[in-house]
Enzyme design. Structure first.
Site, PDB file in Angstrom:
ATOM      1  N   GLU A   1       0.832  -1.206   0.000  1.00  0.00           N
ATOM      2  CA  GLU A   1       0.000   0.000   0.000  1.00  0.00           C
ATOM      3  C   GLU A   1       0.869   1.260   0.000  1.00  0.00           C
ATOM      4  OE1 GLU A   1      -2.503  -0.305   3.389  1.00  0.00           O
ATOM      5  OE2 GLU A   1      -3.453  -2.170   2.709  1.00  0.00           O
TER       6      GLU A   1
ATOM      7  N   ARG B   1      -6.095   5.084 -24.287  1.00  0.00           N
ATOM      8  CA  ARG B   1      -6.388   4.363 -25.531  1.00  0.00           C
ATOM      9  C   ARG B   1      -7.674   3.554 -25.429  1.00  0.00           C
ATOM     10  NH1 ARG B   1      -0.624   1.578 -26.324  1.00  0.00           N
ATOM     11  NH2 ARG B   1      -0.530   1.986 -24.077  1.00  0.00           N
TER      12      ARG B   1
ATOM     13  N   LYS C   1      -2.467   0.143 -42.706  1.00  0.00           N
ATOM     14  CA  LYS C   1      -2.120  -1.039 -41.918  1.00  0.00           C
ATOM     15  C   LYS C   1      -3.393  -1.812 -41.622  1.00  0.00           C
ATOM     16  CE  LYS C   1      -2.648   0.408 -37.086  1.00  0.00           C
ATOM     17  NZ  LYS C   1      -2.011   0.537 -35.764  1.00  0.00           N
TER      18      LYS C   1
ATOM     19  N   THR D   1       4.851  -0.970 -27.598  1.00  0.00           N
ATOM     20  CA  THR D   1       5.738  -2.108 -27.858  1.00  0.00           C
ATOM     21  C   THR D   1       6.555  -1.917 -29.136  1.00  0.00           C
ATOM     22  OG1 THR D   1       4.006  -3.297 -29.061  1.00  0.00           O
ATOM     23  CG2 THR D   1       4.175  -3.699 -26.682  1.00  0.00           C
TER      24      THR D   1
ATOM     25  N   GLY E   1       5.856  -2.319 -32.205  1.00  0.00           N
ATOM     26  CA  GLY E   1       5.620  -3.232 -33.325  1.00  0.00           C
ATOM     27  C   GLY E   1       5.189  -2.519 -34.592  1.00  0.00           C
TER      28      GLY E   1
END
Length: 333
Positions: A45, A106, A205, A238, A240
């Site tokens: 905590e 997001r 994409k 990430t 990618g």
């Protein structure tokens, strides 16, 4: 820099995630960053206590919501909640919460049934705890401002990133091209291209039908042969998508690929991916701690200071001045 009367009415506090950035903001504003008590109990905590009185003051709380050396993203969020609650209970006049990077943004809609809108849940949590105003930089979806019932200032790093890119272009405009890595960044890429007076291209994409975590780009894109391509994004997680796009550009004959983004979340395996030779240079602002990234990427990583942008915005907020003029309206895009 704030005037002396206003300095005395402000209390600047920092969570544990990115104190280095808070110190730079404090120096820019001419205020003292307080050394408040933050600790973690053996149970996991968090605990927070202001070191001095905040009664009647405008409390500015700096905390990026991201996993860091001080804990997980959820630790950062809980710590922020405790800081807001402590300020409210200590009779702060006003509480402004500054999140250079705001997690969960997001997740701003329901993509499938029976899931939360996490961005709304976080914003509501901050408001109900006692935040009077929110401030963040280059949110993934600016429309999430509508969730907060009060001032929610959306700052943008576009100006400082564009300035760095302009210095690199140095008049050789025909040798550079902005490339949008996906449809979601098309409008922003076009704005950068217009301001930098260079061409723009768009790269579609799609996600693999069998594995939605796999991003697929076309094998080739025209108009980039022999040019230095600039990929613009709001954040790199990430890596990618951005590295896949860089590989396509290199296969298409690009001379170099520069990646520029506001937020470097850099979740594993981002650093390994970004060491790919297809990425010549990575420009990130320091809204998120980048110490590990700098060690891993060395000179490939160019860090753009965000403190001047945030500090000047906070000065305007404390002074009751306009942010619209500060960003020339760009923060409403």
């Amino acid at each position: 820099m704030l005037s002396a009367p206003l300095v005395n009415k402000v209390y600047l506090a920092s969570g544990s995630v990115h104190r280095d950035l808070a110190e730079k903001i404090a120096a820019q504003m001419g205020v003292t960053l307080q050394n408040d008590e933050i600790k973690t109990f053996p149970s996991g905590e968090r605990y927070f206590r202001y070191s001095e009185s905040v009664r009647g003051k405008h409390v500015l709380i700096i905390q990026s919501l991201v996993t860091s050396e001080s804990g997980t993203v959820n630790d950062a969020l809980m710590e922020l909640i405790l800081m807001i609650d402590a300020a409210r209970r200590a009779s702060a006049r006003e509480i402004t919460v500054v999140m250079p990077y705001m997690a969960y943004m997001r997740q701003d809609r329901k993509a499938i049934g029976r899931e939360p809108i996490s961005a709304a849940a976080v914003i509501n949590m901050l408001q109900r705890t006692g935040a009077d105003r929110l401030v963040s930089v280059d949110m993934h979806s600016a429309q999430t401002q509508a969730v907060f019932d009060g001032p929610f200032d959306h700052l943008t790093a576009e100006g400082v990133i564009r300035s760095k890119l302009s210095a690199k272009i140095a008049g050789n405009n025909d040798d550079f091209i902005i490339v949008s890595p996906d449809g979601g960044r098309a409008k922003v890429s076009e704005i950068y291209a217009e301001e930098l007076v260079i061409d723009v291209a768009h790269m579609p994409k799609r996600r693999d039908k069998e594995d939605s975590s796999v991003i697929k780009h076309p094998d080739f894109i025209s108009d980039v042969k022999g040019k230095t391509c600039i990929l613009i994004d709001d954040l790199i997680d990430t890596a990618g998508t951005i590295v896949s796009a860089a590989e396509v550009l290199k296969r298409s004959g690009a001379r170099k690929v520069i990646v520029a983004a506001t937020h470097g979340v850099l979740s594993n395996p981002a650093l390994e991916r970004l060491n790919n030779p297809a990425v010549s240079e990575l420009m990130l602002t320091d809204t998120i701690p980048l110490r590990k990234a700098k060690i891993a990427l060395k000179n490939k990583l160019v860090i753009i200071p965000s403190a001047p942008t945030i500090a000047s915005s906070l000065e305007a907020i404390v002074s009751r001045d306009s942010l619209l003029q500060l960003f020339e309206g760009r923060n409403y895009l």
